[in-house]
Design an enzyme around this catalytic site. Structure first.
Site, short mmCIF file in Angstrom:
data_model
loop_
_atom_site.label_atom_id
_atom_site.label_comp_id
_atom_site.label_asym_id
_atom_site.label_seq_id
_atom_site.Cartn_x
_atom_site.Cartn_y
_atom_site.Cartn_z
N LYS A 77 -0.89 3.49 8.29
CA LYS A 77 -0.12 2.57 7.45
C LYS A 77 1.04 2.04 8.28
O LYS A 77 1.66 2.80 9.06
CB LYS A 77 0.40 3.36 6.24
CG LYS A 77 1.08 2.53 5.15
CD LYS A 77 1.50 3.44 3.99
CE LYS A 77 2.08 2.68 2.82
NZ LYS A 77 2.45 3.59 1.70
N SER A 152 0.64 1.79 -2.63
CA SER A 152 1.02 0.83 -1.60
C SER A 152 0.22 0.98 -0.31
O SER A 152 0.22 0.06 0.51
CB SER A 152 2.50 0.99 -1.28
OG SER A 152 2.75 2.25 -0.67
N SER A 176 1.13 6.45 -3.88
CA SER A 176 0.69 5.41 -2.95
C SER A 176 -0.47 5.79 -2.03
O SER A 176 -1.01 4.94 -1.33
CB SER A 176 1.87 4.94 -2.09
OG SER A 176 2.67 4.06 -2.83
#
Ligand SMILES: [Zn+2]
Lengths: 477, 472
Positions: A77, A152, A176
């Site tokens: 990420k 996310s 997330s």
């Protein structure tokens, strides 16, 4: 999908039957071919990955141990610092910034032989549940490109769901990792707070953030978690004790375990097909010898409200440093204060601004007790109720996400999006581990995950239960 | 002594920022040193780069607790908090400090004159970087450019906050001097005001003498020496009195002391002060000193200046205040040893204060005591004592031997008397004038005797002999 697992790749590379370089090129060509549509990656780190692959191959050639993740391509990420490579948090604020250092998880992955292939898309500064809040455009769900991958950590979930990489890392502040794992049909783990170093993870809400893996199998998730967990002297909140390994616990089963289904997360606001799959998961546990009962944890219903005060409050402080002075975006403004304002106005997206304002307000003098203070008391209450529940149960079970993946643009109201995290937030507030495991699909044919929750550092039991559900899935398909 | 017109008294509280003498910064491994090239002692953490995290420096915590114990504070479990405000020399745009749970609370400090000053708290915090504003008026708001050096960012500080109990500029200076002595004695800080390793802000207000209420205070910053501190406080207090006497009132604000101009100038008004939105820093666990750690700190605590002064005062038979210089120079142990070896207390203190500013060199306390005894017996003149003393400091040895080798044997009075008689015979006119009361010629006789004895004679005794002969 025929994509090999991380365990398979590592075994081949370690045995010399496939080179790390070949494993890498296969992943890179998949990404080149199929990520145009998904947009799960923001940037690739091919040079670094190729150098690392060559190094792994050299270690193998020399007859030495290349590590448990030898030759395994992995995506990160884009809120984890990679030295010399862009790390943007999907924000214009950090566009073009290249950190001078690696996050601890990056060093540990490479020490284990993994190949960092690129950085994945996310909601700006990890604030969102759909990856639509990225300054660089949304990521699409690999099972249906008209739908979101969740967020996310949507890019990392989609990349694994699409088979572009076998494993990836996300960060989980209120769900997330787990919510996009559910929506993309992959395994996603939020470890115990402090089990994985946050050093180099760009902070959203420091007391809640935790890095964890995405994988297509429970075994792969365990392999990655074992590689990245453990005390880090660079993170003062890292647990200063040995973290139990999970790979060795995968075959422990759930026989004799007491598993509680959280009552408050099995009703209003959760889609019927999600409730159905959660009940089926409970059945699978019973079949494997566990006792499963309902348990009431009443304070969980206040989790969402507490979270949306605590997380923005911490974020308002963590994101203050993006002021245009030292790095990242700068918009001139005549004097320093005007420059600060112009930079932050231009650099942050709406959701980030919304949360900074919310958090600033919650911490303001005169409001602190009513908002931030009260939210912290709710947090303590939830922790106390979970502790009570764990006196009777070894593990807890709930849905991960209230629904399957929704259409891009379907949830334009921020509150509707915030509701996506209702099942996942309590674990962050209390610091406990939790993971989402794919368990069938919804009436729309899209994947559904169920969530297994465990007490602090009880990841081995949690993974053993996840392996039971994974086996039940294979048996039924 | 009050510096104010009748009917007014000062109320002063001091906030002293002390840089701790650690090798590295408070939350990272960067060097904590003064005067290096700008932005060379920096890393991701003290630059506040995204993703960086703080890890507290155990030495800094130990120093802070040592200071706390030295000033009688209760040392408690404590919590780091974030103080949120934007400023370019503060890399994270918040300062990591302590707020409602500081490490040290409720202490006191005794001044040399016995006054006890209450201390509210002494908390740990990180320093900011250093800004240089170019162009405009040299302030951030009108500067054309601002240069920032982050070497100081993250340097460990303890902020020692007094209660508003000081009543004069002299007392404020004495307090800061005493705190400095404690910091140096404990090794917690080098406490150099001119290098900024000790920075004093003064909160000053005035009120009608005897009133209990606290009136509006102003915080005076940019005080760089003890002298400035005294001047700034007196200036500010007089300014307040003048305002009240003119029917006005000061407004609560931060003011900057201008040493060259001898005045304070208005800074930012406290009315539009930031809301700092303090909250517990989630990156740092609370500090929880164990009883064993505190016991180790007490064990290692040196004898502090206050105790040293009282020990010396009672041994030497002088007041506490008269021992300050000896203690400040670190000569109190030497003085105590000399007194124990038979040196007369007041004489010992006189030499320590007047003649030993540069230390005692290789001189032993016993030989020093012997010198003081020779002086008391009148065996050596004051000038000779000084000469012998400096020789002992430089090369050691016993005072009697040194005096002998320099030809300083004491002369007996009969020898002096015959010399004097000879002089009187040779200079009858001068002697007559002296006998008639003209003291101007006294120096002539003393000088002649000194010349004849090559300085060995004791001037005092010559004077006594002359007076006796003139009366006879
Ligand atoms: Zn540093």
């Amino acid at each position: 999908m025929s994509t090999p697992t991380a365990i398979e790749i590592a075994a081949q590379v370690r045995s010399g039957s496939q080179s790390a370089t070949a494993a890498l090129e296969s992943s890179l060509s998949d990404i080149a071919e199929r990520d145009r549509e998904l947009h799960s990656f923001l940037h690739l780190t091919e040079d670094r990955a190729r150098a690392q692959a060559a190094a792994v191959d050299a270690v193998v050639a020399a007859g030495n141990d290349p590590g448990p993740l030898a030759g395994v391509p992995i995506a990160l990420k884009d809120n984890m610092c990679t030295r010399g490579a862009p790390t943007t948090c999907s924000s214009k604020m950090l566009e073009g910034w290249k950190p001078p250092y690696d996050a601890t998880v990056v060093s540990r992955l490479e020490a284990a032989g993994a190949l960092v292939v690129g950085k994945t898309n996310l909601d700006e500064f990890a604030m969102g549940s759909s990856t639509e809040n990225s300054a660089f455009g949304p990521t699409r769900n690999p099972h249906d490109p008209s739908r979101v991958p969740g967020g996310s950590s949507g890019g990392s979930a989609a990349a694994v769901g699409a088979g572009l990489v076998p494993v990836s890392l996300g960060s989980d502040t209120g769900g997330s990792i787990r919510q996009p794992a559910s929506l993309c049909g992959v395994v996603g783990v939020k470890p115990t707070y402090g089990a994985v170093s946050r050093y180099g993870l760009i902070a959203f809400a420091s007391s809640l953030d935790q890095i964890g893996p995405f994988a297509t199998t429970v075994g792969d998730a365990a392999l990655v978690l074992d590689a990245i967990s453990g005390h880090d002297p660079l993170d003062a909140t890292s647990i200063p004790a040995a973290i139990p390994t999970v790979s060795s616990a995968l075959t422990n089963g759930v026989a004799g375990k007491r598993i509680g289904i959280i009552d408050e997360l099995m009703g209003e606001g959760i889609d019927e097909d999600v409730l159905r799959q959660t009940e089926l998961a409970a059945e699978a546990f019973r079949s494997a010898g566990a006792t499963v009962e309902r348990v009431s944890i009443p304070a969980t219903i206040y989790g969402l409200a507490a979270y949306y005060l605590i997380a923005p409050a911490e974020a308002s402080s963590n994101l203050a440093r993006y002021d245009g002075v030292r790095y990242g975006a700068r918009v001139d403004g005549g004097n320093v204060e005007a420059m600060n304002i112009a930079t932050r106005t231009a650099g942050f997206g709406d959701e980030v601004k919304r949360r900074i304002m919310l958090g600033t307000y919650a911490l303001s003098s005169g409001y602190y007790d009513a908002y931030y203070g009260k939210a912290q008391r709710v947090r303590s209450l939830i922790a106390a109720e979970f502790a009570t529940a764990y006196e009777q149960f070894d593990l807890l079970l709930s849905p991960t996400s209230p629904s399957t993946a929704f259409e891009l643009g379907a949830k334009s109201d921020p509150m509707a999006l915030y509701m996506c995290d209702v099942c996942t937030i309590p674990s962050n507030l209390v610091g406990h581990p939790a993971m989402s495991v794919p368990f069938g699909s919804g009436d729309d044919g899209l994947p559904i995950g169920v969530q297994i929750l465990a007490p602090m550092l009880h990841e081995p039991a949690m993974f053993a239960a996840a392996a039971v559900l994974e086996a039940a899935q294979k048996g039924s398909s | 002594m009050s510096e104010l017109s009748d009917g007014w008294e000062m109320v002063i509280g001091l906030e002293v920022h002390v840089e701790l003498a650690t090798k590295s910064k408070l939350f990272c491994g960067c060097s904590n040193s003064f005067g290096d090239q700008p932005n060379t002692n920096v890393c991701p953490t003290c630059l506040g780069l995204p993703g960086s995290l703080p890890v507290v420096n155990a030495q800094a915590v130990q120093y802070a607790m040592t200071l706390g114990r030295a000033i009688g504070c209760t040392v408690s479990p404590s919590v780091f908090a974030r103080k949120n405000y934007f400023y370019p020399d503060m890399p994270k745009d918040y300062q990591t400090t302590q707020y409602d749970q500081p490490t040290n609370e409720d202490g006191s400090l005794e001044l040399p004159d016995g006054t006890v000053i209450g201390i509210e708290r002494a908390h740990i915090e990180e320093d900011t970087g250093k800004s240089t504003h170019l162009g405009g008026g040299g302030r951030i708001h009108d500067a054309t450019a601002t240069l920032v050096d982050y070497n100081r960012a993250g340097v460990p500080l303890v902020e020692v906050v007094t209660r508003p109990e000081l009543t004069s500029a002299d007392e404020a200076r004495a307090y800061v001097a005493e705190l400095r002595d404690i910091l140096i004695a404990t090794g917690v800080s080098d406490a150099r005001m001119e290098e900024g390793s000790m920075r004093v802000d003064a909160n000053v207000s005035v009120r009608p003498t005897g009133d209990a209420e606290l009136r509006t205070r102003c915080e005076i910053k940019n005080i760089n020496s003890l002298r400035s501190l005294g001047r700034a406080i007196n200036y500010e207090a007089r300014r307040h009195v003048a305002l009240y006497e003119a029917g006005e009132a000061p407004s609560q604000e931060t003011r900057h002391w201008d040493e060259d101009g001898g005045r304070s100038t208005s800074g930012r008004s406290k009315e539009d002060a930031d809301d700092y939105r303090y909250f517990a820093c989630p990156d740092l666990p609370p500090l929880a000193p164990t009883p064993a750690e505190l016991a180790a700190i007490d064990e290692a605590m040196p004898v502090l200046p206050g105790r040293r002064r009282s020990a010396l005062a009672s041994a030497a038979g002088v007041s506490m205040a008269e021992t300050s210089l000896a203690v400040e120079r670190g000569l109190d142990t030497f003085a105590l040893d000399a007194i124990a070896a038979g040196g007369q207390g007041i004489s010992v203190m006189k030499h320590v204060d007047q003649n030993l500013a540069d230390g005692v060199g290789v001189m032993t306390a016993e030989s020093f005591a012997a010198l003081v005894a020779l002086e008391a017996d009148g065996a050596l003149s004051a000038t000779q004592v000084k000469t012998v003393l400096y020789e002992m400091v430089a090369s050691g040895g016993q005072p009697a031997d040194i005096a002998a080798s320099m030809g300083f044997e004491a002369m007996d009075n009969s020898e002096l008397e015959s010399l004097l008689d000879q002089l009187i015979a040779d200079n009858p006119d001068e002697w007559a004038r002296f006998a008639e009361g003209d003291s101007k010629v006294q120096g002539f006789f003393v000088g002649q005797i000194m010349k004849a004895t090559q300085g060995k004679a004791d001037g005092k005794i010559v004077n006594q002999l002359m007076s006796a002969k003139a009366k006879a």
